[in-house]
Design a protein around this motif. Structure first.
Motif, PDB file in Angstrom:
ATOM      1  N   THR A 122       0.848  -1.185   0.000  1.00  0.00           N
ATOM      2  CA  THR A 122       0.000   0.000   0.000  1.00  0.00           C
ATOM      3  C   THR A 122       0.887   1.240   0.000  1.00  0.00           C
ATOM      4  N   ILE A 123       0.267   2.403   0.044  1.00  0.00           N
ATOM      5  CA  ILE A 123       0.977   3.676   0.040  1.00  0.00           C
ATOM      6  C   ILE A 123       0.840   4.332   1.415  1.00  0.00           C
ATOM      7  N   VAL A 124       1.975   4.742   1.979  1.00  0.00           N
ATOM      8  CA  VAL A 124       2.012   5.439   3.262  1.00  0.00           C
ATOM      9  C   VAL A 124       2.842   6.707   3.098  1.00  0.00           C
ATOM     10  N   SER A 156       5.420   5.779 -13.543  1.00  0.00           N
ATOM     11  CA  SER A 156       5.641   4.989 -12.330  1.00  0.00           C
ATOM     12  C   SER A 156       4.349   4.371 -11.834  1.00  0.00           C
ATOM     13  N   GLY A 157       4.366   3.049 -11.679  1.00  0.00           N
ATOM     14  CA  GLY A 157       3.195   2.368 -11.132  1.00  0.00           C
ATOM     15  C   GLY A 157       2.931   2.759  -9.697  1.00  0.00           C
ATOM     16  N   GLY A 158       4.003   2.896  -8.893  1.00  0.00           N
ATOM     17  CA  GLY A 158       3.826   3.309  -7.515  1.00  0.00           C
ATOM     18  C   GLY A 158       3.162   4.670  -7.412  1.00  0.00           C
ATOM     19  N   ALA A 159       3.518   5.573  -8.317  1.00  0.00           N
ATOM     20  CA  ALA A 159       2.900   6.898  -8.326  1.00  0.00           C
ATOM     21  C   ALA A 159       1.432   6.825  -8.703  1.00  0.00           C
ATOM     22  N   ARG A 160       1.080   5.878  -9.562  1.00  0.00           N
ATOM     23  CA  ARG A 160      -0.341   5.704  -9.888  1.00  0.00           C
ATOM     24  C   ARG A 160      -1.125   5.233  -8.675  1.00  0.00           C
ATOM     25  N   TRP A 161      -0.518   4.291  -7.912  1.00  0.00           N
ATOM     26  CA  TRP A 161      -1.202   3.856  -6.685  1.00  0.00           C
ATOM     27  C   TRP A 161      -1.340   5.024  -5.724  1.00  0.00           C
ATOM     28  N   ALA A 162      -0.308   5.868  -5.597  1.00  0.00           N
ATOM     29  CA  ALA A 162      -0.383   7.022  -4.698  1.00  0.00           C
ATOM     30  C   ALA A 162      -1.474   7.999  -5.155  1.00  0.00           C
ATOM     31  N   TYR A 163      -1.521   8.274  -6.449  1.00  0.00           N
ATOM     32  CA  TYR A 163      -2.556   9.140  -6.998  1.00  0.00           C
ATOM     33  C   TYR A 163      -3.944   8.583  -6.689  1.00  0.00           C
ATOM     34  N   LEU A 164      -4.130   7.278  -6.912  1.00  0.00           N
ATOM     35  CA  LEU A 164      -5.439   6.668  -6.686  1.00  0.00           C
ATOM     36  C   LEU A 164      -5.804   6.643  -5.208  1.00  0.00           C
ATOM     37  N   ALA A 165      -4.808   6.461  -4.342  1.00  0.00           N
ATOM     38  CA  ALA A 165      -5.075   6.501  -2.903  1.00  0.00           C
ATOM     39  C   ALA A 165      -5.573   7.886  -2.503  1.00  0.00           C
ATOM     40  N   VAL A 241      -6.784   6.197   5.404  1.00  0.00           N
ATOM     41  CA  VAL A 241      -7.209   5.216   4.415  1.00  0.00           C
ATOM     42  C   VAL A 241      -6.183   5.211   3.292  1.00  0.00           C
ATOM     43  N   SER A 242      -6.021   4.077   2.636  1.00  0.00           N
ATOM     44  CA  SER A 242      -5.124   3.995   1.490  1.00  0.00           C
ATOM     45  C   SER A 242      -5.653   2.925   0.538  1.00  0.00           C
ATOM     46  N   ILE A 243      -4.830   2.536  -0.415  1.00  0.00           N
ATOM     47  CA  ILE A 243      -5.278   1.612  -1.453  1.00  0.00           C
ATOM     48  C   ILE A 243      -4.506   0.305  -1.383  1.00  0.00           C
ATOM     49  N   LEU A 244      -5.190  -0.780  -1.672  1.00  0.00           N
ATOM     50  CA  LEU A 244      -4.564  -2.096  -1.712  1.00  0.00           C
ATOM     51  C   LEU A 244      -3.889  -2.281  -3.068  1.00  0.00           C
ATOM     52  N   ALA A 245      -2.567  -2.345  -3.068  1.00  0.00           N
ATOM     53  CA  ALA A 245      -1.806  -2.596  -4.295  1.00  0.00           C
ATOM     54  C   ALA A 245      -1.503  -4.086  -4.391  1.00  0.00           C
ATOM     55  N   GLU A 246      -1.724  -4.665  -5.566  1.00  0.00           N
ATOM     56  CA  GLU A 246      -1.506  -6.091  -5.798  1.00  0.00           C
ATOM     57  C   GLU A 246      -0.615  -6.284  -7.028  1.00  0.00           C
ATOM     58  N   PRO A 247       0.692  -6.051  -6.886  1.00  0.00           N
ATOM     59  CA  PRO A 247       1.585  -6.157  -8.049  1.00  0.00           C
ATOM     60  C   PRO A 247       1.645  -7.582  -8.600  1.00  0.00           C
ATOM     61  N   PRO A 248       1.408  -7.764  -9.902  1.00  0.00           N
ATOM     62  CA  PRO A 248       1.361  -9.101 -10.484  1.00  0.00           C
ATOM     63  C   PRO A 248       2.651  -9.486 -11.216  1.00  0.00           C
ATOM     64  N   VAL A 249       2.737 -10.761 -11.550  1.00  0.00           N
ATOM     65  CA  VAL A 249       3.887 -11.319 -12.272  1.00  0.00           C
ATOM     66  C   VAL A 249       3.375 -12.173 -13.432  1.00  0.00           C
TER      67      VAL A 249
END
Length: 337
Positions: A122-124, A156-165, A241-249
């Motif tokens: 998640t993003i903190v 950046s995928g992490g930045a997208r999660w931060a934006y969405l959070a 509150v934040s967002i659940l990130a589920e990085p896939p492979v």
């Protein structure tokens, strides 16, 4: 364009690895194209997998790593980076390998447990010791005088999660008033002085260049900094509150078919879901999927309320990209206003 040129140069160098197919009994090399924040984890994991594979098959395996922003990595693989496997931030990035280049099948997420996501995160917030600006929640990031470090969501995928959070927080607080959400996001991004291409570049901006009051960090990065690297200099702040990130492979089928590396590449990803893989995941501060490992490491992860990308306010990865991150979409509009 400069970043893509560098990635294509790296692709050309790594192509030497894939110049000839692997033969049964030979030592083998595979390439894992991953996102920025996983460098330390895969250094340890690759060694553990190599020992496992040697004991199981007698074959020595070397794993070459390629790291950059998640969206950059997806474009590089499509352009020819010879990755046997990818470990990216969003399913959308891996979907592009199917949709734009036919490198993988459409149902790639069904080949491994948990929709091919071996861990969550998640993003903190990471702040300097003492939290001089008194940052406690997302609303504080939009205050005048608060400098926020977060990478560019276009790369950046992490930045997208931060934006969405941040978007999800504002959406909930405003009871779904998107005009109010956009105003909040505009105030927040006006406080971002630098938009690095990836999460590790943003970490360096915050920690080495000493720019910014708060860093929107992967939980794994923030825990690494506050528990191991610099506990006397930084603090972790958990937002409301934040967002659940589920990085896939995923295995990149067209590459492993050409190189004859499907067996080792498949085993490499399967091993992520093994007890050893899951324990290494937890030791590097990602949240493991295996229940027994999650219980053993539960104390190291802060409690935080999470929503997901499939929440009705987002509608899933494809809708999120079209609405927020495509050229001319909401993120671009937010920056322009």
């Amino acid at each position: 364009m400069k970043s893509m040129s560098r990635l294509l140069a790296a692709s050309a160098a790594l192509a030497m690895i894939s110049a000839s197919p692997a033969r049964a009994g030979d030592d083998v090399t595979i390439v894992n194209a991953s996102y920025d924040a996983t460098r330390e984890f895969y250094q340890d994991y690759n060694q553990a997998f190599a020992r496992f594979w040697k004991e199981k098959t007698g074959q020595s395996v070397t794993v070459r790593q390629s790291h950059a922003g998640s969206a950059h990595q997806a474009r590089a693989v499509i352009a020819g980076l010879p990755a046997d496997v990818v470990s990216l931030v969003l399913a959308y990035d891996i979907d592009a390998l199917h949709e734009q280049a036919g490198l993988i099948p459409a149902d790639w997420q069904q080949r491994l447990p948990h929709s091919s996501s071996p861990y969550t995160s998640t993003i903190v917030f990471l702040v300097r010791k003492g939290n001089p600006k008194g940052v406690k929640d997302w609303e504080d990031l939009a205050r005048p005088g608060v400098s926020v470090i977060t990478p560019n969501p276009k790369t950046s995928g992490g930045a997208r999660w931060a934006y969405l959070a941040a978007w999800g927080y504002a959406f909930r607080k405003s009871a779904g008033d998107e005009a109010e959400v956009r105003r909040f996001m505009q105030r927040l991004y006006r406080n971002v002085p630098v938009r690095d291409a990836g999460a590790r570049g943003a970490t360096n901006t915050f920690m080495q260049r000493h720019i910014g009051d708060v860093f929107l960090a992967w939980e794994s990065e923030a825990l690494l900094v506050t528990k191991r690297l610099c506990p006397a200099e930084y603090e972790l702040i958990v937002p409301s509150v934040s967002i659940l990130a589920e990085p896939p492979v995923a295995v990149v089928d067209k590459v492993v078919e050409r190189r004859g590396t499907r067996a080792v590449a498949t085993a490499y990803l399967d091993y992520l879901f093994s007890p050893t893989g899951q324990e290494l995941i937890a030791k590097h501060y990602y949240r493991p999927r295996m229940a027994s490992v999650a219980r053993a490491f539960a104390d190291q992860f802060p409690s935080v309320e999470l929503f997901t990308i499939d929440d009705p306010m987002f509608g899933g990865g494809q809708k999120v990209h079209a609405k927020h991150f495509a050229d001319g979409a909401l993120f671009d509009q937010i920056l322009e206003q």
